[in-house]
Enzyme design. Structure first.
Site, short mmCIF file in Angstrom:
data_model
loop_
_atom_site.label_atom_id
_atom_site.label_comp_id
_atom_site.label_asym_id
_atom_site.label_seq_id
_atom_site.Cartn_x
_atom_site.Cartn_y
_atom_site.Cartn_z
N HIS A 75 0.83 -1.20 0.00
CA HIS A 75 0.00 0.00 0.00
C HIS A 75 0.87 1.25 0.00
O HIS A 75 1.87 1.31 0.72
CB HIS A 75 -0.88 0.06 1.25
CG HIS A 75 -1.75 -1.12 1.46
ND1 HIS A 75 -2.40 -1.35 2.64
CD2 HIS A 75 -2.12 -2.15 0.64
CE1 HIS A 75 -3.12 -2.46 2.55
NE2 HIS A 75 -2.94 -2.97 1.35
N TYR A 89 -10.51 7.10 2.95
CA TYR A 89 -9.99 5.80 3.36
C TYR A 89 -8.59 5.58 2.78
O TYR A 89 -8.32 5.86 1.60
CB TYR A 89 -10.90 4.66 2.90
CG TYR A 89 -10.28 3.31 3.13
CD1 TYR A 89 -10.24 2.75 4.40
CD2 TYR A 89 -9.64 2.63 2.09
CE1 TYR A 89 -9.60 1.54 4.64
CE2 TYR A 89 -9.02 1.42 2.32
CZ TYR A 89 -9.01 0.88 3.59
OH TYR A 89 -8.37 -0.31 3.82
N ASP A 143 -8.65 1.12 -3.87
CA ASP A 143 -9.75 0.62 -3.03
C ASP A 143 -10.73 1.75 -2.75
O ASP A 143 -10.39 2.74 -2.09
CB ASP A 143 -9.17 0.08 -1.72
CG ASP A 143 -10.21 -0.61 -0.86
OD1 ASP A 143 -11.39 -0.67 -1.25
OD2 ASP A 143 -9.84 -1.11 0.23
N HIS A 181 -13.52 1.17 -1.08
CA HIS A 181 -13.97 0.81 0.27
C HIS A 181 -15.48 1.02 0.44
O HIS A 181 -15.94 1.49 1.47
CB HIS A 181 -13.19 1.55 1.35
CG HIS A 181 -12.82 0.68 2.51
ND1 HIS A 181 -13.41 0.79 3.75
CD2 HIS A 181 -11.92 -0.33 2.61
CE1 HIS A 181 -12.88 -0.11 4.57
NE2 HIS A 181 -11.98 -0.81 3.90
N GLU A 199 -11.21 -1.91 -6.36
CA GLU A 199 -11.72 -2.75 -5.28
C GLU A 199 -12.92 -2.14 -4.57
O GLU A 199 -12.96 -0.94 -4.30
CB GLU A 199 -10.60 -2.99 -4.25
CG GLU A 199 -11.01 -3.84 -3.07
CD GLU A 199 -9.92 -3.94 -2.03
OE1 GLU A 199 -10.22 -4.44 -0.92
OE2 GLU A 199 -8.78 -3.54 -2.30
N GLU A 222 -14.25 -8.84 0.43
CA GLU A 222 -13.67 -8.94 1.77
C GLU A 222 -14.73 -8.86 2.86
O GLU A 222 -14.52 -9.33 3.98
CB GLU A 222 -12.61 -7.87 2.00
CG GLU A 222 -13.14 -6.46 2.16
CD GLU A 222 -12.02 -5.44 2.32
OE1 GLU A 222 -12.03 -4.73 3.32
OE2 GLU A 222 -11.16 -5.35 1.43
N ARG A 264 -12.11 -11.10 -3.48
CA ARG A 264 -11.33 -10.64 -2.33
C ARG A 264 -11.74 -11.48 -1.11
O ARG A 264 -12.52 -11.04 -0.27
CB ARG A 264 -11.59 -9.16 -2.10
CG ARG A 264 -10.97 -8.28 -3.14
CD ARG A 264 -9.51 -8.02 -2.87
NE ARG A 264 -9.36 -7.11 -1.74
CZ ARG A 264 -8.39 -7.19 -0.84
NH1 ARG A 264 -7.48 -8.15 -0.92
NH2 ARG A 264 -8.31 -6.33 0.14
N HIS A 279 -7.68 -11.17 1.15
CA HIS A 279 -7.56 -10.03 2.06
C HIS A 279 -6.39 -10.27 3.01
O HIS A 279 -6.34 -11.29 3.67
CB HIS A 279 -8.88 -9.91 2.83
CG HIS A 279 -9.08 -8.60 3.52
ND1 HIS A 279 -9.55 -8.50 4.81
CD2 HIS A 279 -8.91 -7.33 3.08
CE1 HIS A 279 -9.66 -7.23 5.13
NE2 HIS A 279 -9.28 -6.50 4.11
N ASP A 327 -4.85 -6.47 10.09
CA ASP A 327 -5.74 -7.13 11.05
C ASP A 327 -5.97 -8.61 10.73
O ASP A 327 -6.75 -9.27 11.42
CB ASP A 327 -7.08 -6.38 11.18
CG ASP A 327 -7.84 -6.25 9.89
OD1 ASP A 327 -7.82 -7.18 9.07
OD2 ASP A 327 -8.49 -5.20 9.68
N GLU A 381 -2.81 -9.47 -1.05
CA GLU A 381 -2.54 -8.29 -0.23
C GLU A 381 -1.62 -8.70 0.92
O GLU A 381 -1.82 -9.73 1.55
CB GLU A 381 -3.84 -7.73 0.33
CG GLU A 381 -3.66 -6.47 1.16
CD GLU A 381 -4.98 -5.90 1.66
OE1 GLU A 381 -5.01 -4.71 1.99
OE2 GLU A 381 -5.98 -6.66 1.70
#
Length: 455
Positions: free
Chosen positions: A174, A210, A259, A261, A285, A311, A332, A361, A365, A388
């Protein structure tokens, strides 16, 4: 067993927390105590010497900053255990409660080799099945059983899933920046480190954007309190032009991803798909939220930019309408949210049959345990597209020996049996989780007219 006059002392969580949990007098599944009845036992005899589940332990830690729920499934064979990732950073304690109070006790005493049977039994045990919380809890146990199976066989997990289909899994990192010049500079720096795929996020002045860092301390405080606003009109006015300029500056040899989002309406998404064409993205995305998935076939026909989504899907069957309609190009997938490797490997096979590539994904996290499960699927599936790959902190690498780390823009599978990742309880204890609504507050968002927006 304690008498009714004197209930047992509440058990402390394995890791100290900076806040109080409500008292829970019930023993955790890993506690030694009276043997439980084995409900709905399998009627067949297990293989001789096959390990049975003796205990299930859950751990909370945050070496990456976001909360992780890590599960260890212990067997009746000394030193043999499996690890799983149940990390839903928005509802960490709820996921842990499902494991400790419901799914973990159901797993005790069962043959660890019967993964398919156990998955179906635990899935149906809630009756109102599914949803992110239950699926994350189930996923951790499922992946831990696959880890055990690999260790028993003496094989890395990808070998159990069909063996290698490639040498390494291409990864993407990223970047963001204040303007096209800074973004392009960071893209080229990532390319110099070996990345051929780079996700690009662009800040929109005055908008809570985002994936882009705050411009100053004032904006950082607005984000902490969630008082900033999302302006989709400003986003559509700025982002396509910046992405096109970045493409011009970095040239054709680096794949660019972006993305959205899920923050746009269907009408806005149609506009974006047309206007990002000059950027020649590898994929766009989450241009729409799951609630708007019926628009994807028309959206796919509106332009040539490849679309990636999934995701947020918590059931593998949520992908099927998009696969049948040819409406997406990349799935995703998030193994914890889909309920583990058992359903996800079937989804990946369906993607292969429909000509859709996978893009699992893998932000911060998703713990190293979850990332190792991703890599096992990536390496073994012909449907793989790109992975990713978060940059794990030194603290995270200490807590999870053997964590997958990108090298030259790719992830290589471990040759160790099972997942190839371990968990250091003592190191984890130095990184307690934060109080609820600290890390997960980022999902709270309002738009320019004060209405609630999607995160």
């Amino acid at each position: 067993m304690a008498s009714a006059e004197q209930p047992p002392e509440p058990l402390d969580p394995p890791l100290d927390l900076p806040f109080d949990l409500p008292p829970d007098p019930r023993p955790r599944p890993a506690d030694d105590g009276p043997s439980r009845e084995l409900l709905a036992p399998a009627p067949w005899a297990g293989d001789a010497g096959s390990p049975r589940v003796k205990g299930v332990r859950t751990f909370l830690c945050a070496p990456q900053g976001c909360p992780y729920v890590i599960v260890r499934v212990e067997t009746d064979q000394p030193g043999l255990y499996g690890l799983g990732c149940a990390s839903d950073p928005q509802r960490t304690l709820a996921v842990r409660a499902v494991i400790d109070s419901y799914l973990g006790p159901l797993l005790l005493g069962r043959d660890s080799a019967d993964i398919e049977d156990i998955h179906r039994l635990l899935l149906n045990s809630g009756y109102w099945r599914g949803g992110s919380i239950a699926q994350n809890a189930l996923a951790a146990l499922d992946v831990a059983l696959w880890d055990i199976k690999g260790k028993v066989a003496g094989l890395p997990l990808h070998a159990l899933l069909g063996g290698r289909a490639r040498e390494f899994a291409a990864a993407y990192t990223h970047v963001d920046g204040r303007d096209a010049d800074e973004v392009a500079e960071r893209v080229l720096a990532a390319a110099a480190r070996g990345y051929r795929h780079v996700r690009v996020q662009v800040p929109v002045p005055g908008s809570d954007t985002y994936g882009a860092g705050p411009a100053d301390a004032v904006e950082a405080e607005r984000r902490r309190l969630r008082t900033g606003v999302w302006d989709s009109t400003a986003y559509l006015r700025q982002v396509p032009a910046v992405l096109a300029e970045v493409r011009e500056k970095v040239g054709p040899d680096v794949e660019l991803l972006h993305d959205v989002h899920e923050r746009l309406s269907p009408a806005e998404a149609f506009t974006l798909v047309r206007e990002v064409e000059p950027a020649r993205l590898f994929f766009l995305e989450d241009v729409l939220a799951p609630e708007d998935m019926d628009h994807f076939p028309r959206l796919r026909a509106a332009g040539s930019v490849p679309l990636a989504v999934g995701e947020l899907y918590h059931d593998a069957q949520m992908y099927l309408p998009q696969l049948r309609a040819g409406a997406i190009d990349f799935a995703r997938i998030r193994i914890p949210t889909l309920g583990g490797l058992t359903p996800t490997r079937k989804l990946v096979a369906a993607c292969e049959l429909f000509g859709v590539r996978t893009a699992p994904h893998g932000p911060g996290d998703v713990s190293p345990v979850g990332m190792a499960a991703n890599v096992a699927l990536d390496i073994s599936s012909p449907a793989f597209g790109v992975q990713e790959a978060a940059r794990f902190t030194e603290a995270t690498l200490e807590v999870f020996p053997g964590a997958p780390v990108p090298r030259d823009g790719g992830l290589r599978p471990s040759s160790e049996p099972g997942l190839g990742v371990d968990f250091d309880e003592r190191a984890a204890a130095r990184h307690p989780v934060t109080e609820p609504l600290e890390h997960d507050r980022w999902a709270l968002l309002r738009t320019v007219d004060g209405s609630v927006g999607r995160p």
